[in-house]
Design a protein around this motif. Structure first.
Motif, PDB file in Angstrom:
ATOM      1  N   ALA A 156       0.960   2.225  -0.601  1.00 29.82           N
ATOM      2  CA  ALA A 156      -0.148   2.107  -1.542  1.00 29.82           C
ATOM      3  C   ALA A 156      -1.482   1.925  -0.833  1.00 29.82           C
ATOM      4  N   VAL A 157      -1.439   1.527   0.429  1.00 31.06           N
ATOM      5  CA  VAL A 157      -2.664   1.320   1.180  1.00 31.06           C
ATOM      6  C   VAL A 157      -2.963   2.496   2.096  1.00 31.06           C
ATOM      7  N   THR A 158      -1.937   2.977   2.795  1.00 26.73           N
ATOM      8  CA  THR A 158      -2.181   3.999   3.813  1.00 26.73           C
ATOM      9  C   THR A 158      -2.284   5.404   3.240  1.00 26.73           C
ATOM     10  N   SER A 159      -1.744   5.627   2.048  1.00 23.43           N
ATOM     11  CA  SER A 159      -1.813   6.950   1.452  1.00 23.43           C
ATOM     12  C   SER A 159      -3.230   7.267   0.992  1.00 23.43           C
ATOM     13  N   ARG A 160      -3.561   8.531   0.976  1.00 27.25           N
ATOM     14  CA  ARG A 160      -4.828   8.938   0.392  1.00 27.25           C
ATOM     15  C   ARG A 160      -4.788   8.637  -1.094  1.00 27.25           C
ATOM     16  N   PHE A 161      -5.956   8.368  -1.666  1.00 26.24           N
ATOM     17  CA  PHE A 161      -5.994   7.998  -3.078  1.00 26.24           C
ATOM     18  C   PHE A 161      -5.319   9.048  -3.956  1.00 26.24           C
ATOM     19  N   ALA A 175       1.911 -18.495 -18.225  1.00 22.50           N
ATOM     20  CA  ALA A 175       3.137 -17.709 -18.373  1.00 22.50           C
ATOM     21  C   ALA A 175       2.842 -16.307 -18.904  1.00 22.50           C
ATOM     22  N   CYS A 176       1.888 -16.189 -19.817  1.00 17.17           N
ATOM     23  CA  CYS A 176       1.559 -14.885 -20.391  1.00 17.17           C
ATOM     24  C   CYS A 176       0.959 -13.952 -19.340  1.00 17.17           C
ATOM     25  N   ASP A 177       0.289 -14.522 -18.335  1.00 18.59           N
ATOM     26  CA  ASP A 177      -0.266 -13.694 -17.260  1.00 18.59           C
ATOM     27  C   ASP A 177       0.852 -13.135 -16.392  1.00 18.59           C
ATOM     28  N   VAL A 178       1.825 -13.966 -16.079  1.00 19.01           N
ATOM     29  CA  VAL A 178       2.958 -13.537 -15.256  1.00 19.01           C
ATOM     30  C   VAL A 178       3.770 -12.467 -15.972  1.00 19.01           C
ATOM     31  N   GLU A 179       3.856 -12.574 -17.291  1.00 13.86           N
ATOM     32  CA  GLU A 179       4.584 -11.564 -18.061  1.00 13.86           C
ATOM     33  C   GLU A 179       3.965 -10.177 -17.895  1.00 13.86           C
ATOM     34  N   CYS A 180       2.666 -10.132 -17.649  1.00 10.94           N
ATOM     35  CA  CYS A 180       1.974  -8.845 -17.473  1.00 10.94           C
ATOM     36  C   CYS A 180       2.414  -8.125 -16.202  1.00 10.94           C
ATOM     37  N   LEU A 181       3.088  -8.842 -15.296  1.00  7.46           N
ATOM     38  CA  LEU A 181       3.537  -8.238 -14.053  1.00  7.46           C
ATOM     39  C   LEU A 181       4.900  -7.572 -14.191  1.00  7.46           C
ATOM     40  N   GLN A 182       5.498  -7.681 -15.368  1.00  8.52           N
ATOM     41  CA  GLN A 182       6.776  -7.027 -15.601  1.00  8.52           C
ATOM     42  C   GLN A 182       6.577  -5.505 -15.677  1.00  8.52           C
ATOM     43  N   ASP A 233      -0.333   1.721 -15.721  1.00  7.43           N
ATOM     44  CA  ASP A 233      -0.528   1.425 -14.304  1.00  7.43           C
ATOM     45  C   ASP A 233      -1.984   1.421 -13.836  1.00  7.43           C
ATOM     46  N   CYS A 234      -2.925   1.567 -14.751  1.00  8.67           N
ATOM     47  CA  CYS A 234      -4.330   1.664 -14.342  1.00  8.67           C
ATOM     48  C   CYS A 234      -4.795   0.455 -13.538  1.00  8.67           C
ATOM     49  N   GLY A 235      -4.343  -0.746 -13.923  1.00  7.47           N
ATOM     50  CA  GLY A 235      -4.738  -1.940 -13.211  1.00  7.47           C
ATOM     51  C   GLY A 235      -4.257  -1.949 -11.773  1.00  7.47           C
ATOM     52  N   LEU A 236      -3.062  -1.418 -11.550  1.00  8.11           N
ATOM     53  CA  LEU A 236      -2.517  -1.349 -10.195  1.00  8.11           C
ATOM     54  C   LEU A 236      -3.284  -0.349  -9.341  1.00  8.11           C
ATOM     55  N   MET A 257       3.262   2.453  -7.167  1.00 10.48           N
ATOM     56  CA  MET A 257       2.735   1.410  -8.032  1.00 10.48           C
ATOM     57  C   MET A 257       3.826   0.456  -8.489  1.00 10.48           C
ATOM     58  N   LEU A 258       5.035   0.971  -8.684  1.00  3.20           N
ATOM     59  CA  LEU A 258       6.153   0.108  -9.068  1.00  3.20           C
ATOM     60  C   LEU A 258       6.476  -0.864  -7.939  1.00  3.20           C
ATOM     61  N   ASP A 259       6.463  -0.375  -6.696  1.00  5.15           N
ATOM     62  CA  ASP A 259       6.692  -1.240  -5.539  1.00  5.15           C
ATOM     63  C   ASP A 259       5.576  -2.275  -5.414  1.00  5.15           C
ATOM     64  N   PHE A 260       4.356  -1.817  -5.605  1.00  5.41           N
ATOM     65  CA  PHE A 260       3.188  -2.698  -5.553  1.00  5.41           C
ATOM     66  C   PHE A 260       3.339  -3.810  -6.591  1.00  5.41           C
ATOM     67  N   ARG A 261       3.701  -3.436  -7.814  1.00  3.47           N
ATOM     68  CA  ARG A 261       3.864  -4.399  -8.904  1.00  3.47           C
ATOM     69  C   ARG A 261       4.922  -5.450  -8.541  1.00  3.47           C
ATOM     70  N   GLN A 262       6.050  -4.990  -7.993  1.00  3.48           N
ATOM     71  CA  GLN A 262       7.125  -5.907  -7.644  1.00  3.48           C
ATOM     72  C   GLN A 262       6.704  -6.867  -6.541  1.00  3.48           C
ATOM     73  N   ASN A 263       5.982  -6.344  -5.536  1.00  4.07           N
ATOM     74  CA  ASN A 263       5.495  -7.208  -4.460  1.00  4.07           C
ATOM     75  C   ASN A 263       4.541  -8.271  -4.990  1.00  4.07           C
TER      76      ASN A 263
END
Length: 231
Positions: A199-204, A16-23, A159-162, A212-218
């Motif tokens: 998040a994939v097709t854009s240049r870095f 559960a604590c891991d899933v909380e990190c996705l908030q 957002d560094c992890g994302l 990143m917010l969309d990525f996190r939600q997905n």
């Protein structure tokens, strides 16, 4: 911290604590990073010549000494891989599990003998990335040149992890053209596979907090789809 076990994904236990990190606003922990790397390996079917090294293993390579590093690299059969992805955490404390304050990514290309560091806060993990490069070069008996890729700077402190995971996704997308074709797929993983495309097709250097917010939600939606109803 809620250590309730929610599900297992291959050999990785998600609590559960891991899933909380996705908030929103939370810092991704080791389990979240490893989960997505496993997803790329087992569901997106990343090419077998790409090796994704989980955070805990990267940490041991960095801080366990040369013999430990050599043993780990040998066990992962790196000689048969063309590309090696490392998720780097700036923790240096062997006594603290899942510590640190910042994630970055390093990609080693054995074909060109180069290593590229992707850091959403330029310079933050530069020293530890250089240390990892030197260890890998010594263990593999290679002269590896290094470079820092021009990446977008995160607009917050979490957002560094994302950004690290977006680097892994981009690595796969460049190897599998079909990775970007998911709109017609009818499966539970499509939303994460697409990563909203951006998040994939854009240049870095064009990645931003909204992507990143969309990525996190997905990613959160995909994880929640694996949690049994009893929880």
């Amino acid at each position: 911290m809620d250590d309730t076990k929610l599900f297992s994904y291959h050999d990785l236990v998600i609590r559960a604590c891991d899933v909380e990190c996705l908030q929103p606003g939370q810092w991704l922990n080791d389990q979240c990073i490893e989960l997505y790397l496993l997803y790329l390996q087992h569901e997106v079917h990343a090419p077998p010549d790409i090796l994704f090294v989980p955070p805990s293993t990267t940490f041991l390579v960095l801080h366990g000494g040369q013999e430990v590093a050599a043993s780990i690299m040998d066990s992962m059969d790196v000689s048969s891989r063309s590309t090696i992805f490392f998720a780097i955490n700036n923790s240096t404390n062997m006594e603290v599990a899942m510590g640190g304050t910042h994630w970055s990514a390093m990609v080693v290309d054995r074909r060109t003998q180069t290593c590229t560091h992707y850091d959403s806060i330029p310079g933050m993990n530069a020293r530890i990335a250089m240390r990892l490069k030197d260890i890998i070069a010594h263990v593999m008996g290679m002269r590896i040149s290094s470079a820092n890729e021009c990446t977008a700077q995160q607009g917050n402190s979490y957002d560094c992890g994302l950004f690290c995971l977006a680097t892994a996704a981009r690595l796969v997308s460049e190897s599998i053209p079909s990775f970007l074709v998911g709109a017609d797929q009818d499966d539970a993983s499509t939303s994460v596979l697409l990563l909203q495309h951006s998040a994939v097709t854009s240049r870095f250097q064009d990645l931003n907090s909204r992507m990143m917010l969309d990525f996190r939600q997905n990613l959160a939606d995909w994880v929640h789809s694996h949690i049994p109803p009893t929880h």
